[in-house]
Design an enzyme around this catalytic site. Sequence first.
Site, PDB file in Angstrom:
ATOM      1  N   ASN A  14       0.920  -1.509  -0.010  1.00  0.00           N
ATOM      2  CA  ASN A  14       0.023   0.064   0.039  1.00  0.00           C
ATOM      3  C   ASN A  14       0.871   1.435  -0.025  1.00  0.00           C
ATOM      4  OD1 ASN A  14      -2.990  -0.598  -0.020  1.00  0.00           O
ATOM      5  ND2 ASN A  14      -2.362  -2.030   1.589  1.00  0.00           N
ATOM      6  N   ASN A 107      -6.672   4.633   8.188  1.00  0.00           N
ATOM      7  CA  ASN A 107      -6.241   3.475   8.134  1.00  0.00           C
ATOM      8  C   ASN A 107      -6.923   2.548   6.854  1.00  0.00           C
ATOM      9  OD1 ASN A 107      -5.027   0.930   9.073  1.00  0.00           O
ATOM     10  ND2 ASN A 107      -6.943   0.271   9.973  1.00  0.00           N
ATOM     11  N   HIS A 109      -8.144  -1.172   5.868  1.00  0.00           N
ATOM     12  CA  HIS A 109      -8.396  -2.481   6.461  1.00  0.00           C
ATOM     13  C   HIS A 109      -9.153  -3.330   5.393  1.00  0.00           C
ATOM     14  CE1 HIS A 109      -9.332  -5.351   9.758  1.00  0.00           C
ATOM     15  NE2 HIS A 109     -10.181  -5.476   9.107  1.00  0.00           N
ATOM     16  N   ASP A 145     -10.332  -0.974  14.276  1.00  0.00           N
ATOM     17  CA  ASP A 145     -10.709  -0.911  12.896  1.00  0.00           C
ATOM     18  C   ASP A 145     -12.178  -0.821  12.902  1.00  0.00           C
ATOM     19  OD1 ASP A 145      -8.230  -1.970  11.987  1.00  0.00           O
ATOM     20  OD2 ASP A 145      -8.790  -4.044  12.679  1.00  0.00           O
TER      21      ASP A 145
HETATM   22  C1  GAR Z   1      -3.244  -4.924   3.964  1.00  0.00           C
HETATM   23  O1  GAR Z   1      -3.927  -5.810   3.204  1.00  0.00           O
HETATM   24  C2  GAR Z   1      -3.837  -4.009   4.873  1.00  0.00           C
HETATM   25  O2  GAR Z   1      -4.970  -4.049   4.570  1.00  0.00           O
HETATM   26  C3  GAR Z   1      -3.693  -4.847   6.062  1.00  0.00           C
HETATM   27  O3  GAR Z   1      -2.509  -5.410   6.107  1.00  0.00           O
HETATM   28  C4  GAR Z   1      -2.058  -5.688   4.666  1.00  0.00           C
HETATM   29  C5  GAR Z   1      -0.927  -4.719   4.579  1.00  0.00           C
HETATM   30  O4  GAR Z   1      -0.175  -5.172   3.364  1.00  0.00           O
HETATM   31  N1  GAR Z   1      -4.056  -4.036   7.250  1.00  0.00           N
HETATM   32  C6  GAR Z   1      -4.729  -4.597   8.349  1.00  0.00           C
HETATM   33  O5  GAR Z   1      -5.075  -5.653   8.406  1.00  0.00           O
HETATM   34  C7  GAR Z   1      -4.986  -3.700   9.508  1.00  0.00           C
HETATM   35  N2  GAR Z   1      -5.843  -4.104  10.482  1.00  0.00           N
HETATM   36  P1  GAR Z   1       0.955  -4.140   2.712  1.00  0.00           P
HETATM   37  O6  GAR Z   1       2.110  -4.088   3.883  1.00  0.00           O
HETATM   38  O7  GAR Z   1       1.246  -4.718   1.535  1.00  0.00           O
HETATM   39  O8  GAR Z   1       0.361  -2.576   2.544  1.00  0.00           O
END
Ligand code: GAR
Length: 216
Positions: A14, A107, A109, A145
């Site tokens: 992200n 954030n 999620h 969340d």
């Molecule tokens: C993503 O899928 C994000 O939505 C999730 O962690 C991943 C991070 O991926 N976040 C959560 O679950 C927060 N509660 P990334 O490091 O490749 O962006």
Amino acid sequence: MLRIGVLVSGRGSNLQALIDGIEDGRLEASIELVVSDNPEAYALERCRRHGIESVIVRRKDYRSKEEFEGAIAEKLKEKDVELVVLAGFMRILSGNFLKHFPSRVINIHPSLIPAFQGLHAQRQAVEFGAKFSGCTVHLVDESVDAGPVIVQAVVPLLPEDTEDSLSERILRYEHRVLPQTVQWFAEGRVRVNGRLVVVEGAKYGSLPVNPELEKF
Ligand code: GAR
């Protein structure tokens, strides 16, 4: 240019979507600082490759959560960050942190909150047998969340879905809704009234993303 700080814990895909949006000119923001609580995060390598300043702030180096969060807030404030983006940051921030950036911490999620909050949201959706899940960008408050929703994208589940296949399909939307949300902040169009967040001038009522994406 909106000055943003990005908090990460891992892979950083992200974060990469934000970098790509900035580099191709669609996202009118500058990443002033990336903070990782994990020294091994691949997100840090992405920073090196793109010349973005990053800092590691480890929880275990501080006596209390308050001091840990204070250190992160201080580093972001030193950079005059206007919006804090949690992009795969796997810690819950308390009011001590949030008070520094009121209604200015977002954030992403990987579920349609309030469904499947917390860890392994995609696995939760598969195990539940849900027919739709998706992703949400929301304002961060002291709940886990569950802060006010800015935008959600709906992703259908298939009978053969696994945690990995669903995660990948949701991620494609994450990489669009997150930069789009930051761009809405950059354009000064995000209005917050209690739990209701409205993006001024955005088109509401479409699927699969509500409000509709504009640039991403
Ligand atoms: C993503 O899928 C994000 O939505 C999730 O962690 C991943 C991070 O991926 N976040 C959560 O679950 C927060 N509660 P990334 O490091 O490749 O962006």
